[in-house]
Design an enzyme around this catalytic site. Structure first.
Site, PDB file in Angstrom:
ATOM      1  CG  ASP A   1     -10.464  29.775 -23.053  1.00 39.15           C
ATOM      2  OD1 ASP A   1     -11.357  30.075 -22.229  1.00 39.15           O
ATOM      3  OD2 ASP A   1     -10.278  30.385 -24.115  1.00 39.15           O
TER       4      ASP A   1
ATOM      5  CB  CYS B   1      -7.629  24.846 -24.142  1.00 39.06           C
ATOM      6  SG  CYS B   1      -6.877  26.476 -24.433  1.00 39.06           S
TER       7      CYS B   1
ATOM      8  NE  ARG C   1     -13.199  31.927 -23.475  1.00 41.03           N
ATOM      9  CZ  ARG C   1     -13.024  32.356 -24.720  1.00 41.03           C
ATOM     10  NH1 ARG C   1     -13.893  33.202 -25.244  1.00 41.03           N
ATOM     11  NH2 ARG C   1     -11.989  31.939 -25.438  1.00 41.03           N
TER      12      ARG C   1
ATOM     13  CG  HIS D   1     -11.714  26.142 -26.730  1.00 44.18           C
ATOM     14  ND1 HIS D   1     -11.899  27.478 -26.978  1.00 44.18           N
ATOM     15  CD2 HIS D   1     -10.508  26.032 -26.131  1.00 44.18           C
ATOM     16  CE1 HIS D   1     -10.862  28.149 -26.537  1.00 44.18           C
ATOM     17  NE2 HIS D   1      -9.997  27.305 -26.011  1.00 44.18           N
TER      18      HIS D   1
ATOM     19  CB  CYS E   1      -8.367  27.610 -29.413  1.00 44.28           C
ATOM     20  SG  CYS E   1      -6.914  27.318 -28.376  1.00 44.28           S
TER      21      CYS E   1
END
Length: 206
Positions: free
Chosen positions: A46, A44, A48, A100, A103
């Site tokens: 993302d 992803c 993080r 994750h 999400c």
């Protein structure tokens, strides 16, 4: 979290480069050599979930493709080009799809997103929700349902890779190549194996 300006990022880069060179004078010389990663990471976007950080790998040890909600579209020329280059040029041995929990892409798909490219992109996740409606409806909370969709989404992308021409051709050539499905929990910093790996054309496991 402190907000930084682009100029501060450039200054951080200088400090990082100097620190690396001070502790390991040959670091950048080695890194500038031909890359030979054994892993392709499809994850992803993302911020993080940085692949090399959470796996303890150094730059050069993992080839990375990231998009919103770690989707593998056969019609996505970007993803398919990365896959082909990783498999045919770099000869990676493992392709890891990593989602994750929590999400934002999955949540946006379930909650609805304003008309536009993102809504179209997240269509397969809404399809997953419909396909597994009965199972998801039996779960005790919205959070539990969203977490389960995150898992189902990873499994679906492993299946998409399993059926992709790039992967099937590699197996036909006798190339060693495995596909794995993992998920990451932000609150723990831990990866979980979803046990949906595929290692050959005859391996049609769940």
């Amino acid at each position: 979290m402190n907000q930084k300006t682009p100029d501060e990022l450039l200054a951080e880069n200088v400090r990082w480069s100097r620190q690396r060179t001070a502790t390991d004078p040959d670091y950048f010389r080695r890194l500038s050599g031909l890359q030979a990663p054994e892993f392709l990471w499809i994850g992803c976007s993302d911020s993080r979930v940085p692949a090399n950080v959470i796996t303890g790998l150094e730059p050069g040890e993992v080839f990375v493709h990231r998009n919103v909600a770690n989707l593998v579209y056969p019609a996505d020329l970007n993803c398919m080009s990365v896959l082909q280059f990783a498999v045919e040029a770099l000869k990676v041995k493992h392709v890891i799809v990593c989602g994750h929990y929590g999400c934002g892409g999955v949540r946006a798909a379930l909650d609805g997103f304003p008309d536009g490219l993102v809504e179209h992109w997240l269509g397969p996740i809404r399809d997953l929700y419909r396909q597994h409606h009965d199972e998801l409806a039996a779960l005790p909370s919205e959070e539990a349902r969203a977490d389960r969709v995150c898992e189902l989404n990873v499994r679906a992308q492993v299946s998409s890779l399993y059926h992709s021409p790039v992967v099937r051709s590699a197996w036909e050539r006798g190339q060693v190549l495995s596909i794995h499905g993992w998920i990451y929990r932000l609150t723990e910093g831990l990866l979980r194996n979803l046990h949906c790996s595929r290692s050959g054309p005859e391996d049609g496991g769940s």
